[in-house]
Structures are given as C-alpha cells and as structure tokens.
Design an enzyme around this catalytic site. Structure first.
Site, PDB file in Angstrom:
ATOM      1  N   HIS A 241       0.853  -1.195   0.000  1.00 39.27           N
ATOM      2  CA  HIS A 241       0.000   0.000   0.000  1.00 39.27           C
ATOM      3  C   HIS A 241       0.885   1.240   0.000  1.00 39.27           C
ATOM      4  CE1 HIS A 241      -2.815   3.071   1.381  1.00 39.27           C
ATOM      5  NE2 HIS A 241      -3.802   2.225   1.180  1.00 39.27           N
ATOM      6  N   CYS A 279      -3.812   2.559  -4.318  1.00 40.72           N
ATOM      7  CA  CYS A 279      -4.736   3.369  -3.519  1.00 40.72           C
ATOM      8  C   CYS A 279      -4.820   4.765  -4.135  1.00 40.72           C
ATOM      9  CB  CYS A 279      -4.295   3.454  -2.066  1.00 40.72           C
ATOM     10  SG  CYS A 279      -5.444   4.435  -1.065  1.00 40.72           S
ATOM     11  N   HIS A 306      -7.807   0.368  -4.298  1.00 40.97           N
ATOM     12  CA  HIS A 306      -8.623   1.168  -3.377  1.00 40.97           C
ATOM     13  C   HIS A 306      -9.138   2.371  -4.160  1.00 40.97           C
ATOM     14  CE1 HIS A 306      -6.525  -0.190   0.623  1.00 40.97           C
ATOM     15  NE2 HIS A 306      -7.092  -1.196  -0.030  1.00 40.97           N
ATOM     16  N   ASP A 349     -13.247   3.232  -0.233  1.00 40.07           N
ATOM     17  CA  ASP A 349     -12.438   3.489   0.950  1.00 40.07           C
ATOM     18  C   ASP A 349     -12.791   4.850   1.527  1.00 40.07           C
ATOM     19  OD1 ASP A 349     -10.472   2.992   2.791  1.00 40.07           O
ATOM     20  OD2 ASP A 349      -8.788   3.248   1.426  1.00 40.07           O
ATOM     21  N   HIS A 350     -12.692   4.960   2.840  1.00 39.11           N
ATOM     22  CA  HIS A 350     -12.851   6.226   3.552  1.00 39.11           C
ATOM     23  C   HIS A 350     -14.096   6.993   3.106  1.00 39.11           C
ATOM     24  CE1 HIS A 350      -8.312   6.494   4.737  1.00 39.11           C
ATOM     25  NE2 HIS A 350      -8.893   5.371   5.112  1.00 39.11           N
ATOM     26  N   TYR A 366     -14.530   4.368   8.130  1.00 35.78           N
ATOM     27  CA  TYR A 366     -15.203   3.128   7.729  1.00 35.78           C
ATOM     28  C   TYR A 366     -16.677   3.134   8.129  1.00 35.78           C
ATOM     29  CZ  TYR A 366     -10.620   1.599   6.392  1.00 35.78           C
ATOM     30  OH  TYR A 366      -9.401   1.511   5.760  1.00 35.78           O
TER      31      TYR A 366
END
Length: 394
Positions: A241, A279, A306, A349-350, A366
């Site tokens: 990542h 990501c 991501h 994500d997020h 999350y």
C-alpha cells in the site's frame, strides 16, 4: 468487471456480513485481527474465518493486512524470526486459497489525519489533514528534536499563532486522532486506552534513529526477497500500500510515495507476486502524482485497488472528497484497469460520515452509509465502463 469488495473487521464488526450481502458486496477484505502482530496465522484460524464469510455467499478476497512488524522495518534483532513467522502465515493463507495480501511498510505510523469529522456543506463529514495542526503536534506536543527544520518560517509562525488559541481539549483530540484512533483499530502500535500515548509514540520513533530512506529500502528488499519463494510456491500476490500521505513525516523515511518509488520497488524485486495496492486516495493526496499516469504504467503489477479520491487545498492541506470528484479520477482509473488488468478486487475506501453513521461507533473512515453511497457511485461508474466496452468504445 472489478470485484466489489468491502473492508470488514471481523465477527465483532457492527457492520454484518448479511448487511454487506444485501448491498451487493461480492468479496470481503479482512484479517485475523485477534492474532497479535508477529504471531503465526494458523490454517485452522484462516479456514474458520474463510468458511464463515463463505456461509454468507461471499469470499475472502483480500487480506488487509498481514502486518509487517516494526522490527522487520528497522532491522531489529528479532527480524529473522518475525520474517519466518510471516512466511509460515503466507504459506497457510495460500494453502487455504486466500491469495492476495495487502501490506504496508510505513514506519511507526499508518495513515495520518488531523480531523476525523471535517464538516461539509451538505451536513456530512469527511477526513481531513491540516498541515499546521500536524506541525503543531510535531513541534509542541511531540517536541521532536530537529522538527523545526521540516517546516518553513511561515509555517513555524502559524504554529506559534495556533499555540496561543488552541485549547487543552483540542490538544487531547489531536493526540487521539493522530496516534490512537487512526492507528489502534488496524493492527496498530498504540491501542485505545493507552495511558501515555505520546510517551510510547516517542519510544517507537526512537527505534528508527539512523534509519534513512536508503536503509528502509534495503530492509524492504530483504523482506521481499525472503518471502517471494513462498509467494511463488503458493501463488500468493503480495501488494504494498502506498504511504498515506505520500510525503515524509515526523523525520521518518517514506519510500512508497511516487512513480519513482513504485518503479524502484517493482524492479528491485522483479517478481510478478511483488505488486501494488493501487490506492487512488493515498496517491492523489501527493501533488507529485497523477493517478491516471500511474495506473497506465503500473496496472499489470497491481493486484488490488482502493477507489477513493482527495482534494488538495492551499498550504498543504487535503481532504477526502466525493468518489466522483477530486484528483483520484476514479472513472478513468476503472477504464484503465479494466482494459489492462481486468477483474481486480476493488474496495471503496474512507467514505463520508452521513445519515447517523456518527452515532454507531464505526472505525474512522469506515462508515456504513457513507461507504454504501460511495459503492453506489463506483458501481455506476463500473456500469458505464462496461457499457463502453460492450459497445466497442473502450
């Protein structure tokens, strides 16, 4: 098309697998969070969780993450034992049919934000990084030796101005946000309830004294060369990542921040099982990065995606933004990955905090409704790309 996955924090997660099945999730991204860092993941524990996920009609698509212990990163005396344990865990995952493992090599601290509930005009909230507040933490709370050299005279002046108006409650919240809440719930070094988090954090930083960018790169190479034979034998894809945010912080070296870094990593250990977690959010928060160019170059070595996006603001701040906007360019990324490396597992994500998410005690970034909304946006983009492909437009 991309596999729609969701990060799930195990059987105690407030968001249940039955909820996820109803909103169209196909694969689960999770880990054995109850196993202490550095200990072996047994086939019994892996199969127990795998079978549980499959009983809900989904599959365990990606491990996020099998943590790389700090001693492996800085080269402590216990490194070799920890790498052997890591190899056994990788082999056990492969034996059980779980073949994609996301990890990171960020020293001490994982993703960094200074505000977990930055208010947006529509009443929802998102994650935010404020450079001056982070500098305040570094200079005034952590009191890191030599920290002032990392900031401009203008930034140092703004820190002094903030020092005159910040409240004790805001200081406590800043500590909690930076080194507890965003860290502890994901295999972190500092857990909720830690009595002296700043003191412990300073000790962790001290472990990296003398570890510069080149040395951290060497340690990552040694780790990867040691585990690649296991990945080859069991067909496991290991995907790093990017650093979040993708620039140097707290005097610590960060080595997965840019095109040059990714290129170095993939060539230093040139094995197809040594790959990237792409990501878009982490990469887009660095002004040096164009996610579209990075995707075109590294799509074939990407094993996991991501999808989130950020907006860079003046003075080095950034915030999470809509999955349809920002520097992530998610629609274009979906086009690139579907053309160059189709069918990759993808997770939103997020997500924003919205519609009462803030009352449910979800882990930072999350939320349920916020991520469900993001998944719907991304699924719409995926449908548009599928249309383009079927019509011969892509």
């Amino acid at each position: 098309m991309m596999e729609k996955t969701w990060r799930w924090f195990g059987k105690k997660d407030r968001i249940t697998l039955s909820m996820l099945r109803q909103i169209g999730v196909e694969g689960i991204v999770t880990a054995l969070h109850e196993v202490p860092n550095g200990e072996v993941w047994t086939t019994e524990a892996i199969n127990d969780l795998k079978n549980y996920i499959e009983s809900y009609g989904m599959r365990w698509s990606v491990v996020e993450s099998l943590p790389v212990c700090e001693a492996i990163k800085y080269g402590g005396p216990e490194r070799d034992v920890l790498i052997e344990n890591y190899k056994i865990s990788l082999a056990n995952l492969g034996k059980c049919g779980v073949k994609t493992v996301c990890y990171n090599f960020m020293p001490v601290i994982d993703w960094i934000r200074t505000d977990l509930h930055y208010a947006l005009p529509d009443g929802s909230s998102s994650l935010y990084f404020n450079r001056i507040r982070f500098a305040y933490f570094d200079l005034k709370i952590l009191q890191r030796e030599g920290a002032e050299r990392d900031y401009s005279p203008e930034e140092l002046q703004k820190v002094e101005e903030l020092d005159h108006r910040i409240t004790p409650e805001e200081k406590a919240e800043l500590i909690d946000t930076i080194i507890v809440k965003t860290q502890g719930f994901i295999d972190g070094n500092i857990q909720e309830g830690e009595q002296y988090p700043v003191r412990k954090f300073r000790k962790l930083l001290a472990l990296y004294k003398g570890i510069d960018r080149q040395k951290l790169r060497e340690n990552l190479c040694e780790f990867l060369k040691a585990v690649m034979p296991v990945c080859d034998e069991y067909g496991v894809n290991l995907c790093i990542h990017p650093d979040d945010p993708p620039f140097q912080v707290l005097g610590l070296p960060r080595i997965v921040t840019s095109e040059e870094d990714i290129d170095w990593l993939l060539n230093a250990v040139d094995n197809p099982h040594n790959g990237l977690t792409f990501c878009a959010g982490s990469l887009s928060s660095g002004s040096q990065n164009d996610t579209r160019e990075l995707a075109r170059r590294f799509a074939r070595r990407t094993h996991f995606v991501h999808l989130r996006s950020t907006e860079i603001l003046p003075e080095g701040d950034f915030r999470e933004t809509s999955h349809l906007a920002g520097r992530g360019h998610l629609l274009e990324l979906i086009r690139i990955f579907e053309k160059e490396n189709p069918g990759l597992p993808m997770r939103v994500d997020h997500g924003r905090t919205m519609l009462g998410d803030e009352k449910e005690g979800y882990n930072p970034g999350y939320s349920f409704y916020g991520r469900m909304f993001a998944l719907a946006q991304v699924e719409g983009m995926m449908a548009a790309v599928r249309n383009e492909m079927e019509s011969g437009l892509l």
